[in-house]
Design an enzyme around this catalytic site. Sequence first.
Site, PDB file in Angstrom:
ATOM      1  N   GLY A  20       0.822  -1.209   0.000  1.00  0.00           N
ATOM      2  CA  GLY A  20       0.000   0.000   0.000  1.00  0.00           C
ATOM      3  C   GLY A  20       0.852   1.254   0.000  1.00  0.00           C
ATOM      4  O   GLY A  20       1.049   1.885  -1.034  1.00  0.00           O
ATOM      5  N   CYS A  68      14.792 -18.446   1.589  1.00  0.00           N
ATOM      6  CA  CYS A  68      14.341 -19.761   2.057  1.00  0.00           C
ATOM      7  C   CYS A  68      14.255 -19.707   3.580  1.00  0.00           C
ATOM      8  O   CYS A  68      14.819 -18.822   4.203  1.00  0.00           O
ATOM      9  CB  CYS A  68      15.275 -20.874   1.600  1.00  0.00           C
ATOM     10  SG  CYS A  68      16.831 -20.923   2.482  1.00  0.00           S
ATOM     11  N   ALA A  94     -16.797 -20.211  -4.639  1.00  0.00           N
ATOM     12  CA  ALA A  94     -16.478 -21.149  -3.555  1.00  0.00           C
ATOM     13  C   ALA A  94     -17.693 -21.443  -2.682  1.00  0.00           C
ATOM     14  O   ALA A  94     -17.879 -22.565  -2.218  1.00  0.00           O
ATOM     15  CB  ALA A  94     -15.346 -20.584  -2.709  1.00  0.00           C
TER      16      ALA A  94
HETATM   17  N1  LIG Z   1      -1.618 -13.558   6.697  1.00  0.00           N
HETATM   18  C1  LIG Z   1      -0.970 -13.754   5.587  1.00  0.00           C
HETATM   19  O1  LIG Z   1       0.249 -13.891   5.567  1.00  0.00           O
HETATM   20  C2  LIG Z   1      -1.718 -13.833   4.315  1.00  0.00           C
HETATM   21  C3  LIG Z   1      -1.034 -14.311   3.218  1.00  0.00           C
HETATM   22  C4  LIG Z   1      -1.732 -14.341   2.033  1.00  0.00           C
HETATM   23  C5  LIG Z   1      -3.037 -13.925   1.973  1.00  0.00           C
HETATM   24  N2  LIG Z   1      -3.678 -13.492   3.066  1.00  0.00           N
HETATM   25  C6  LIG Z   1      -5.077 -13.074   2.958  1.00  0.00           C
HETATM   26  O2  LIG Z   1      -5.639 -13.790   1.878  1.00  0.00           O
HETATM   27  C7  LIG Z   1      -6.585 -12.965   1.202  1.00  0.00           C
HETATM   28  C8  LIG Z   1      -6.278 -12.886  -0.282  1.00  0.00           C
HETATM   29  O3  LIG Z   1      -5.185 -12.004  -0.540  1.00  0.00           O
HETATM   30  P1  LIG Z   1      -4.920 -11.513  -2.032  1.00  0.00           P
HETATM   31  O4  LIG Z   1      -3.808 -10.525  -1.987  1.00  0.00           O
HETATM   32  O5  LIG Z   1      -4.699 -12.717  -2.884  1.00  0.00           O
HETATM   33  O6  LIG Z   1      -6.304 -10.812  -2.388  1.00  0.00           O
HETATM   34  P2  LIG Z   1      -6.988 -10.473  -3.794  1.00  0.00           P
HETATM   35  O7  LIG Z   1      -8.095  -9.560  -3.475  1.00  0.00           O
HETATM   36  O8  LIG Z   1      -5.952 -10.071  -4.779  1.00  0.00           O
HETATM   37  O9  LIG Z   1      -7.595 -11.891  -4.281  1.00  0.00           O
HETATM   38  C9  LIG Z   1      -8.823 -12.442  -3.813  1.00  0.00           C
HETATM   39  C10 LIG Z   1      -9.403 -13.324  -4.923  1.00  0.00           C
HETATM   40  O10 LIG Z   1     -10.562 -14.024  -4.446  1.00  0.00           O
HETATM   41  C11 LIG Z   1     -11.508 -14.100  -5.520  1.00  0.00           C
HETATM   42  N3  LIG Z   1     -12.863 -14.345  -4.963  1.00  0.00           N
HETATM   43  C12 LIG Z   1     -13.626 -13.489  -4.282  1.00  0.00           C
HETATM   44  N4  LIG Z   1     -14.776 -14.073  -3.893  1.00  0.00           N
HETATM   45  C13 LIG Z   1     -14.744 -15.322  -4.338  1.00  0.00           C
HETATM   46  C14 LIG Z   1     -15.655 -16.408  -4.232  1.00  0.00           C
HETATM   47  N5  LIG Z   1     -16.802 -16.305  -3.571  1.00  0.00           N
HETATM   48  N6  LIG Z   1     -15.297 -17.573  -4.800  1.00  0.00           N
HETATM   49  C15 LIG Z   1     -14.131 -17.709  -5.474  1.00  0.00           C
HETATM   50  N7  LIG Z   1     -13.236 -16.701  -5.605  1.00  0.00           N
HETATM   51  C16 LIG Z   1     -13.534 -15.511  -5.020  1.00  0.00           C
HETATM   52  C17 LIG Z   1     -11.357 -12.777  -6.220  1.00  0.00           C
HETATM   53  O11 LIG Z   1     -11.849 -12.840  -7.552  1.00  0.00           O
HETATM   54  C18 LIG Z   1      -9.849 -12.536  -6.140  1.00  0.00           C
HETATM   55  O12 LIG Z   1      -9.168 -13.038  -7.266  1.00  0.00           O
HETATM   56  C19 LIG Z   1      -6.570 -11.637   1.899  1.00  0.00           C
HETATM   57  O13 LIG Z   1      -7.610 -11.606   2.845  1.00  0.00           O
HETATM   58  C20 LIG Z   1      -5.214 -11.628   2.590  1.00  0.00           C
HETATM   59  O14 LIG Z   1      -5.182 -10.788   3.715  1.00  0.00           O
HETATM   60  C21 LIG Z   1      -3.033 -13.435   4.248  1.00  0.00           C
END
Ligand SMILES: NC(=O)c1ccc[n+]([C@@H]2O[C@H](COP(=O)([O-])OP(=O)(O)OC[C@H]3O[C@@H](n4cnc5c(N)ncnc54)[C@H](O)[C@@H]3O)[C@@H](O)[C@H]2O)c1
Lengths: 555, 555
Positions: A52, A409, A242
Amino acid sequence: MAIQSEPRTIRAPRGTTRSAKGWVQEAALRMLMNNLDPEVAERPSDLVVYGGIGKAARNWESFDKIVECLKDLEGDESLLIQSGKPVGIFKTHPHAPRVLISNSVLVPAFANWDTFHELDKKGLMMFGQMTAGSWIYIGSQGILQGTYETFAEAARQHSGGSLKGTLTLTAGLGGMGGAQPLAVTMNDGVMIGIEVDPKRIERRIHTRYCDVMVEKLDEALRLAEEAKSKGRPLSIGLVGNAAELLPEIVKRGIVPDFVTDQTSAHDPLNGYIPEGYSLEAAAELRQRDPKEYVRLSKRSMAKHVQAMLDLQKQGSVVFDYGNNIRQVAFDEGVKDAFNFPGFVPAYIRPLFCEGKGPFRWVALSGDSQDIYKTDELLLKLFPENQALRRWITLAQERVAFQGLPARICWLGYGERAKFGLAINEMVRKGEISAPIVIGRDHLDSGSVASPNRETEGMKDGSDAVADWAVLNALVNTASGASWVSFHHGGGVGMGYSLHAGMVVVADGSEEADEKLSRVLTTDPGMGIIRHADAGYDKAIETAKERGVRVPMLGI
Amino acid sequence: MAIQSEPRTIRAPRGTTRSAKGWVQEAALRMLMNNLDPEVAERPSDLVVYGGIGKAARNWESFDKIVECLKDLEGDESLLIQSGKPVGIFKTHPHAPRVLISNSVLVPAFANWDTFHELDKKGLMMFGQMTAGSWIYIGSQGILQGTYETFAEAARQHSGGSLKGTLTLTAGLGGMGGAQPLAVTMNDGVMIGIEVDPKRIERRIHTRYCDVMVEKLDEALRLAEEAKSKGRPLSIGLVGNAAELLPEIVKRGIVPDFVTDQTSAHDPLNGYIPEGYSLEAAAELRQRDPKEYVRLSKRSMAKHVQAMLDLQKQGSVVFDYGNNIRQVAFDEGVKDAFNFPGFVPAYIRPLFCEGKGPFRWVALSGDSQDIYKTDELLLKLFPENQALRRWITLAQERVAFQGLPARICWLGYGERAKFGLAINEMVRKGEISAPIVIGRDHLDSGSVASPNRETEGMKDGSDAVADWAVLNALVNTASGASWVSFHHGGGVGMGYSLHAGMVVVADGSEEADEKLSRVLTTDPGMGIIRHADAGYDKAIETAKERGVRVPMLGI
Ligand SMILES: NC(=O)c1ccc[n+]([C@@H]2O[C@H](COP(=O)([O-])OP(=O)(O)OC[C@H]3O[C@@H](n4cnc5c(N)ncnc54)[C@H](O)[C@@H]3O)[C@@H](O)[C@H]2O)c1
Ligand SMILES: NC(=O)c1ccc[n+]([C@@H]2O[C@H](COP(=O)([O-])OP(=O)(O)OC[C@H]3O[C@@H](n4cnc5c(N)ncnc54)[C@H](O)[C@@H]3O)[C@@H](O)[C@H]2O)c1
C-alpha cells in the site's frame, strides 16, 4: 554535492567498485536503492516499495541526504534514520551497526491511522511497512516462498513430508492467493483453486503459476483424480464461486486432503463475491446497495465456512489463511467457525519454535551467478533437507529475479549462522564476486508482536506482549548487525503490530565472521526463547538441543 | 546455588570485592539490589521501587535468577530481561551492553491498563516505571534535583528568582512527590503537601525532606501563613485527601502562589485514593471491585483538577507535574483540563535543548567519601556554574543518602562526557575506592516520547512520534552502554509514553574510557538532534556550537 531532489529512476550500482567507505555502508546504499528499483518497487516515484504505502525514505530530499551520508560514513560511525529521514550521525565503533532505523513508531494511545496520516501530511512520519523502510524487500519471491513453506509444513505434519498423491482445495487466486497453485505443485501435490474471476486464472497460467483452467467441477475432479493417482503434481484453476462449489463437493462425499481459502474475505464488500452473482451482477449490486451486498457476502461466507467445517469432519485438514473468514462466519452464527486453526498457529509457529523464518540474501554484485553459487552451497550444507532442495530447484526454474539477484528460504537456528559463515568464506575466497547481504522479513520467529497474525493465540496468552520485538532490535544491535530497524504497524496496520528487522553483510572479512556468527545466532535465538517462554515444547526442546540459554527454564 | 524465592530484605554488597565476573556485571547486580534496599524502595517485599507499582523484577523467582545470571555472566555475554524476567543469555562482545531490558511494552492497540493488569495477573508482565525496572533509581534525591530546578525556574519566571514569601500547594508525598517539600524550602518557600497516607509524611520527616506533619487544614494554613509572612521556609505535610481538601481551599478563597500535584494519578487503580475512602477501605475496594475503584478514582481526579483550574482562575500559577491527571479529568468531562501547562514545556524543555537532564552517579563502594570526591571534581570542572555550586552545597547539607551513596545534577551535552571520563580517571588512580555507576532518568532530553509530559506541545507537532525513544535505546546499545532499557507507560501510565534508559560503568579501565566517551556523547546528543529536528533554535545553536551532526540541517 548538489542535491537533486526530484523523483527519478533509481537502480542500485552493481559490481565490485564501491563509492562508500566500506562494504557495509555500500550495502545499505545499494539495498536502499534496490528497494526503489522499478523492477522491485510498486510505486517508485512516490518512494513506495510495497504494502500500500510502505516507503523506503520519507521524501526525495531525505533519500538524497541518506545516500550522501552513507557515502561519507566512516566504519565507526552510525547513521540514525527516523521514519525515513536521516536525523543524526554519531561515533560508535566498528562492531556496532552502521545504520539504526525507527519507522512509524507512535506513542500507543496515538497509534492509529488518523494520527499517522496527520503526522505524515506534516512531513513528520513515514509508513515503513516491514522490509520497505528497512531496505530488504526483494519482490514477489517472498510470498511464493512463504506459501510454499506453509504447504511444506502441512505436508510434514500430515502427509509424510510431501503433498505427492494429495489433493488440496482452496479458493481465491488473487495477488497473494495466486502463489498457492505453484506452492502446491512445488510440493508435488494436486490442487483445485476455485476462482470466480477467469481473468485471474488466466493470469496465473500466463506466469506459469497455475497449470490448467477448467469451467466445470466434474472436469476439475476428473483431472485431479487422475494426477493424484499417478502421483503427478497438477494445479487446476476452476472457474466458480467457492460458496456454491464447496457445499457441492461436500454433498458428493469428496474429501480433499487439505482445505484452505484465500478469497479476500477480510473485505466483504470488495473482496468476496456472493453466491449466485456473476462478476457483473456483483459489481452492479455493490454500487447500488452496498449494505445488501455485504449481507449476502457474509451469508455466503458462512456457507463457505460451514462447508469447510463439514470437510474437516469428513477428515480433511482445514486451516484459515489469514483472511478473517472464520470471524465473519462466526458473527453470522456459525458457532464452530474457529474449530479449524489459523495458518500461523497451525504451520508457521512450529517453524518459529525452531527459529525458522523468511531468511533471504542478495548479491551486491548484481550477478545472478553469485546467487546460483549460494544455492549450490545451501544444498551442499543441508543435503538432508528435501523440501529445501525442491524449493531451490524450482525457484531456479520458475522465479525471475527482480532488481539485485536474491534468494529466500526458511532456515532455522544454527542453520542461519552456518550458512552465513560459509557465504562469507566464499566471498573471502573470491568464489562469489562481491559481498552478500543477509537479512529477513520482520515477520520472523522472534521479531514481531502482532496479536491478529504472528502472535495470534499464543499458548500462554502473551499475544499482545511486545517486549520481545524490542529485545530483538536491541540484541541485534548489540551483536553487530549492519543495520537494525524497529517498526510499528507493518502487515496489519497502525496499532496492531511492533516488529524489528536486521541485515548483516558478508563482505569476506574476519570481522564479518564474528558479526555473522553472533547476529545469525541471536536473531533466530530470539524466536526460540520467545516461544520457549510461552511454553511451546518444540521451542524448549530446540533450546535444550542447541544450547540456547533460557535461564528460568534452567537451560 | 539454592533458590530461595521468598520476600526478604535486600541490600547491595559494598566494597571492592566483587562476586560477578566483571565490574559491569557487578554494577548491574548491586544496582538491582540497591533498587530494592528498604532505604530506597517504597515496597521492597513486593519488589516495588516507586511510582505506584514500578518494579525492579517481575517476582522473587525472577529476582533470584537475575542475580544468579549476573554473577555468572561473562564479559562478552548479554542477559535479556523481558518485563522483569530473565529470558535469555546470548554471546555478544565486550563493547556491547551486558544487560538489555524491555519492560511493559505492549502492541499499541492493547496498550491499556486492562490488558496490562490481565497479563500482569497471568505473570507475563511487570510495570517498570522509569528507573525502577532499569535499576538506576536512587531514592528521593533522584527527583529532588529536578524538582528543585523546576521550582527554581518557576520562581525565576513568576516570583523574582526565589520562592521566599510564597505558598506552594501540592499533593502526594510518595517516592518522587516526597521531594517537593525540600525542593520548595531549598528555594526558600513555604509549602503545604496534602498526603492521604500519614506514614508517607512521617517518612519524609524522618529523612528531613519535610518539616512538620499536621492533621487539620486550619493548622496547616495557620503555620503556612505565619512562615510566609516572616519570609521563612517551611514545609507542611497535611494528612488528607486532595480531592476533598483542594475544593475546600477553593471554597475558603485561599489562593496559593503555586499549585501542582504529584499523586500517582497515572495509575487510577493503585496510585490514587478516591475521596471519602480511608486507606483500608480503598485497599478493600481495590481488591473486591477494581472497576468500581477506578471509576471512583477518576471521578475524584476530575474534582481535583477542577479545583486546580479554579485556583488558576483566582491567580495561582498552576502546572501539571507529569502524572497525567489532566488527561483523566479531560476524559471525565473536564473540558478545560489542559488549560494549565505541563511542567516540561513550562520549565524543562529549554534545558533539554542543551542536552541537559537528570544525570546521576552512584558509588559502588558504598562509601560516602567517594561521592564527596565526585562533588569536588564537579565543582573543579565547572567552576563557572553557580547554580551547580549552590545545589551541591545544599545537597551535601540536606540530602541523606539512601542505599548506595549517590549524587544527581543536571549536566548537558559535552559536560557529561567530560565528567564521566574524569571520574573514570579517578577510579583508575584509586582516588575513588571502587567503580562508579553513571546513569540517568528516562525523563531525559532525547529519550522519551510522552505527549502529556516530556513531549507536550512540541514546536513542530511531533509530540506523539516515538521513533526518537527507540533510536535512543538503539544508539546507546550501539555505543556500549553497560545496560540499556526500553519501557512503556512510565510516569503517565499505559498508552501514554515510550522511553529509554541507560547506565554506563566507570570501572577505571581504558575500555570504560571509550564507552563513557561514546555513550555520554550520543545519549545527550539524542536530545540535541530531537529538538533541533523539531525546530528549537537553542538546540540548533547547540548542535552548531558543539558539532553534533544533524544531516538535514547541514550540520
Ligand atoms: N496472513 C498472511 O500472511 C496472508 C497471506 C496471504 C493472503 N492473506 C489473505 O488472503 C486474502 C487474499 O489475498 P490476495 O492478496 O490474494 O487478495 P486479492 O483480493 O488479490 O484476491 C482475492 C481473490 O478471491 C476471488 N474471490 C472473491 N470471492 C470469491 C468467491 N466467492 N469464490 C471464489 N473466488 C472468489 C477474487 O476474484 C480474487 O481473485 C486476503 O484476505 C489476505 O489478507 C493473508
Ligand atoms: N514528570 C516527572 O518528572 C515526575 C516527577 C515526579 C513525579 N511524577 C509523577 O508524579 C506521580 C507521583 O510519583 P511518586 O513516585 O511520588 O508516586 P507514589 O505512588 O510513590 O506516591 C503517590 C502518593 O500520592 C498519595 N495519594 C494518592 N491519592 C491521593 C489523594 N487522593 N490525596 C492525597 N494523596 C494521595 C499516595 O498515598 C502516595 O503517597 C506519578 O504519577 C509520577 O509519574 C512525575
